[in-house]
Design a protein around this motif. Structure first.
Motif, PDB file in Angstrom:
ATOM      1  N   SER A  52      -9.840   3.361  -3.796  1.00  0.00           N
ATOM      2  CA  SER A  52      -8.705   3.600  -2.903  1.00  0.00           C
ATOM      3  C   SER A  52      -8.793   2.781  -1.619  1.00  0.00           C
ATOM      4  O   SER A  52      -7.817   2.731  -0.856  1.00  0.00           O
ATOM      5  N   THR A  53      -9.957   2.146  -1.346  1.00  0.00           N
ATOM      6  CA  THR A  53     -10.092   1.337  -0.140  1.00  0.00           C
ATOM      7  C   THR A  53      -9.850  -0.141  -0.409  1.00  0.00           C
ATOM      8  O   THR A  53     -10.108  -0.979   0.446  1.00  0.00           O
ATOM      9  N   THR A  54      -9.371  -0.494  -1.586  1.00  0.00           N
ATOM     10  CA  THR A  54      -8.946  -1.862  -1.858  1.00  0.00           C
ATOM     11  C   THR A  54      -7.618  -2.113  -1.142  1.00  0.00           C
ATOM     12  O   THR A  54      -6.934  -1.163  -0.736  1.00  0.00           O
ATOM     13  N   PRO A  55      -7.221  -3.376  -0.971  1.00  0.00           N
ATOM     14  CA  PRO A  55      -5.929  -3.640  -0.312  1.00  0.00           C
ATOM     15  C   PRO A  55      -4.766  -2.892  -0.954  1.00  0.00           C
ATOM     16  O   PRO A  55      -3.936  -2.307  -0.257  1.00  0.00           O
ATOM     17  N   ALA A  56      -4.706  -2.907  -2.280  1.00  0.00           N
ATOM     18  CA  ALA A  56      -3.618  -2.200  -2.965  1.00  0.00           C
ATOM     19  C   ALA A  56      -3.711  -0.702  -2.716  1.00  0.00           C
ATOM     20  O   ALA A  56      -2.697  -0.024  -2.508  1.00  0.00           O
ATOM     21  N   GLY A  57      -4.917  -0.165  -2.727  1.00  0.00           N
ATOM     22  CA  GLY A  57      -5.103   1.262  -2.489  1.00  0.00           C
ATOM     23  C   GLY A  57      -4.708   1.671  -1.087  1.00  0.00           C
ATOM     24  O   GLY A  57      -4.120   2.739  -0.872  1.00  0.00           O
ATOM     25  N   LEU A  58      -5.005   0.826  -0.089  1.00  0.00           N
ATOM     26  CA  LEU A  58      -4.646   1.133   1.286  1.00  0.00           C
ATOM     27  C   LEU A  58      -3.137   1.107   1.483  1.00  0.00           C
ATOM     28  O   LEU A  58      -2.576   1.958   2.185  1.00  0.00           O
ATOM     29  N   ILE A  59      -2.470   0.132   0.863  1.00  0.00           N
ATOM     30  CA  ILE A  59      -1.012   0.059   0.972  1.00  0.00           C
ATOM     31  C   ILE A  59      -0.370   1.285   0.324  1.00  0.00           C
ATOM     32  O   ILE A  59       0.556   1.894   0.870  1.00  0.00           O
ATOM     33  N   GLN A  60      -0.884   1.637  -0.847  1.00  0.00           N
ATOM     34  CA  GLN A  60      -0.367   2.820  -1.545  1.00  0.00           C
ATOM     35  C   GLN A  60      -0.569   4.074  -0.697  1.00  0.00           C
ATOM     36  O   GLN A  60       0.337   4.910  -0.549  1.00  0.00           O
ATOM     37  N   ALA A  61      -1.765   4.242  -0.104  1.00  0.00           N
ATOM     38  CA  ALA A  61      -2.053   5.419   0.721  1.00  0.00           C
ATOM     39  C   ALA A  61      -1.190   5.429   1.976  1.00  0.00           C
ATOM     40  O   ALA A  61      -0.695   6.477   2.394  1.00  0.00           O
ATOM     41  N   SER A  62      -1.008   4.261   2.567  1.00  0.00           N
ATOM     42  CA  SER A  62      -0.189   4.157   3.774  1.00  0.00           C
ATOM     43  C   SER A  62       1.248   4.588   3.513  1.00  0.00           C
ATOM     44  O   SER A  62       1.820   5.386   4.271  1.00  0.00           O
ATOM     45  N   LEU A  63       1.828   4.092   2.440  1.00  0.00           N
ATOM     46  CA  LEU A  63       3.213   4.435   2.123  1.00  0.00           C
ATOM     47  C   LEU A  63       3.357   5.915   1.768  1.00  0.00           C
ATOM     48  O   LEU A  63       4.290   6.586   2.228  1.00  0.00           O
ATOM     49  N   ALA A  64       2.436   6.430   0.949  1.00  0.00           N
ATOM     50  CA  ALA A  64       2.517   7.826   0.532  1.00  0.00           C
ATOM     51  C   ALA A  64       2.411   8.768   1.721  1.00  0.00           C
ATOM     52  O   ALA A  64       3.168   9.743   1.835  1.00  0.00           O
TER      53      ALA A  64
END
Length: 252
Positions: A52-64
């Protein structure tokens, strides 16, 4: 000084119907927020092999979290003020906008909402782990503490500027405030999520910790947000809310 307006309140007020409705609103708002935020992280880990701390994971967490918090604040604003965060409640208490008695009611409701959300996620996903917040490799507790203080300062300062300030205008509480609050949380996750998860909210950290029974460095996710919230409240109250415009924040 805002600290002079701190009020303990009467414990009897906690049992009043209006206060109980506000507590229920906080419970539901936090449940919705944590279910969306924590659930999005669980879903990402389920469908990918990346962390979840990968770039994609951070973007996903940020939006959610930004979307979820926008909704959670919006639906609770007219009932409880839409705190959705023990640190926000603490900041409001420091500024004299909520009594200690009602704050305790909010804190209990917020923590219960987070725990129930995580239990529901565990049930709905067939027992998948609700990951507790933790520090990344190479990040010390003091690094994380600074992150939590600064990020929560930004969050609570935004809450004061858009929802608490009596000069805000009526439209802000219903439209601008939830958007701004959601955006600052999303932005902070992009800034600090790779280091300590970017909690800014003791309730968000508490639910996963209880359900997974993982308490490593958990104190950071309480002390940091509470310190940051207190600093933001004192700064905004002292420099931007003049005494002649001061108005008590409606609790309902």
């Amino acid at each position: 000084m805002p600290i002079s307006r701190i009020a303990v309140g009467n414990p009897i007020e906690v049992g009043q119907p209006e206060a109980l409705k506000a507590g229920l609103a906080e419970f539901i708002s936090v449940l919705i927020f944590v279910f969306a935020g924590e659930g999005s992280g669980m879903a990402f880990n389920y469908v990918t092999s990346d962390g979840s701390t990968t770039p994609a994971g951070l973007i996903q967490a940020s939006l959610a979290h930004a979307f979820g918090l926008f909704v959670a604040v919006s639906i609770g604003a007219n009932i409880s003020g839409g705190h959705v965060n023990p640190a926000v409640t603490f900041g409001a208490f420091i500024g004299g906008h909520i009594t200690l008695s009602r704050s305790v009611l909010y804190w209990v409701a917020q923590l219960l909402g987070s725990v129930v959300a995580c239990l529901l996620l565990k049930l709905a996903t067939g027992g998948l782990t609700t990951s507790a917040f933790s520090l990344s490799s190479g990040v010390s507790v003091w690094n994380a503490l600074v992150f939590e203080i600064v990020m929560t300062f930004g969050l609570v300062y935004t809450v004061y500027a858009t929802a608490v300030d009596p000069k805000k205008g009526n439209i802000n509480i219903g439209i601008v405030a939830p958007i701004a609050i959601g955006f600052i949380v999303g932005a902070n996750i992009l800034a600090g999520g790779a280091f300590d998860g970017a909690s800014m909210n003791p309730a968000v950290s508490f639910g996963p910790a209880v359900v997974s029974w993982t308490w490593d460095n958990h104190w950071v996710y309480w002390l940091g947000p509470f310190v940051g919230a207190a600093i933001a409240a004192v700064v905004y109250e002292t420099f931007f809310i003049s005494q002649d415009t001061y108005d008590q924040l409606p609790s309902a």
